[in-house]
Design an enzyme around this catalytic site. Sequence first.
Site, PDB file in Angstrom:
ATOM      1  N   HIS A 140      -0.129   4.489   4.266  1.00  0.00           N
ATOM      2  CA  HIS A 140      -0.783   5.094   3.110  1.00  0.00           C
ATOM      3  C   HIS A 140      -0.407   6.567   2.990  1.00  0.00           C
ATOM      4  CE1 HIS A 140      -4.278   1.922   3.117  1.00  0.00           C
ATOM      5  NE2 HIS A 140      -3.065   1.381   3.085  1.00  0.00           N
TER       6      HIS A 140
ATOM      7  N   SER B 115       0.809  -1.216   0.000  1.00  0.00           N
ATOM      8  CA  SER B 115       0.000   0.000   0.000  1.00  0.00           C
ATOM      9  C   SER B 115       0.841   1.265   0.000  1.00  0.00           C
ATOM     10  CB  SER B 115      -0.952  -0.004   1.199  1.00  0.00           C
ATOM     11  OG  SER B 115      -1.874  -1.065   1.095  1.00  0.00           O
TER      12      SER B 115
END
Length: 367
Positions: free
Chosen positions: A313, A253
């Site tokens: 993220h 991610s």
Amino acid sequence: MPSGQRETSVSMPLTPTDLYWRRIFNKYDRDNDGRISYVELKGIIESREYDQDLPDNVVDKIMVLADSDNSGYLDFAEFVAMMHNPDLKAVFGHFVARYIHSIIPHRNPIDTTGQTWTGFRAVPTTTDGDGTYEEEYSCWPPAICMILISLVEIVLFCYDAAQGNTQANGPIAQIFIYNPHKRQEAWRFVTYMLVHVGVVHLLVNLLVQLFLGVPLEMVHRWWRVTLVYLAGVAAGSLATSLADPKVYLAGASGGVYALIAAHVATIIMNWAEMEFAIVQLLVFLLLAGVDVGTAVYDRYWRHLDQHIGYVAHLAGAVAGLLVGIGVLRNLEKRKWEKRLWWAAVVLYFALMIAGILANIFWTARFK
């Protein structure tokens, strides 16, 4: 004219149509010497973006007719003249027209008269915008970096799954996952990207990194996209280890969000050259905002234990934006963009150095 002396031409301001031909000329002037050689001319005609080859004798004839000063090269003026020469049009006009359309699939350039140049003929148009960025998409060299990384992730996941381990608990995962109790094994700050928790986790990351990474590679080349991707992965683990020092980290991610932010960086640096720049920017910001916002809301307001590394993220996105501004191609440099470039580079290295030093010396944080 004395023998061996090249003819010079008067410098004239470039019109939008001239700029169009200049972009094509520069693209195939491989050695950037301001001239197109026989080999480079043949490379244009036999480009992988163009699906038909011409016989060598046809290329010879084109060069003879276009090379007005018999230098063995085509300068820019000769190149433009070649594109409009009726004799050359008789030889291969339809080939050039097809080629031009093949490398500019979205639109045709507009000149100051409000006309669009299609091959050798001007026709009226009402198309707005520039679209220079879209002209840069190329299938050669092939965009395989994100594909190779995805294949490695699939193979490693399948190896663990074959032994009944799909939740990042197999032998491969144990070696590569970011384990807060084994922080001294520095490779884990990067290799965690190869480990995934379940099939859905793997598929989501694969889809995003392929659909975003491959188009980036087609314009900016594999090594730039790889730098952006790995920068996001490293930033994600460094930030997570500081924000959540007891959390295990798996998945790509950080790299995926770096690719999303890299698209934003590309839009910023090539705003005037892109089609629908504002629409693309809003779509990327909306998707990223909804994903991160949902993860934060679920964790701190709904108190759900979903193990979503939203810090990775965010850190990956910041790294992708900064590194993207620093390394991705900028098709037309402006003064303010140079200042933005320096700011992005300095800020990225400052954040990374601070993160590395904190992970090494802030021992109390990890007890």
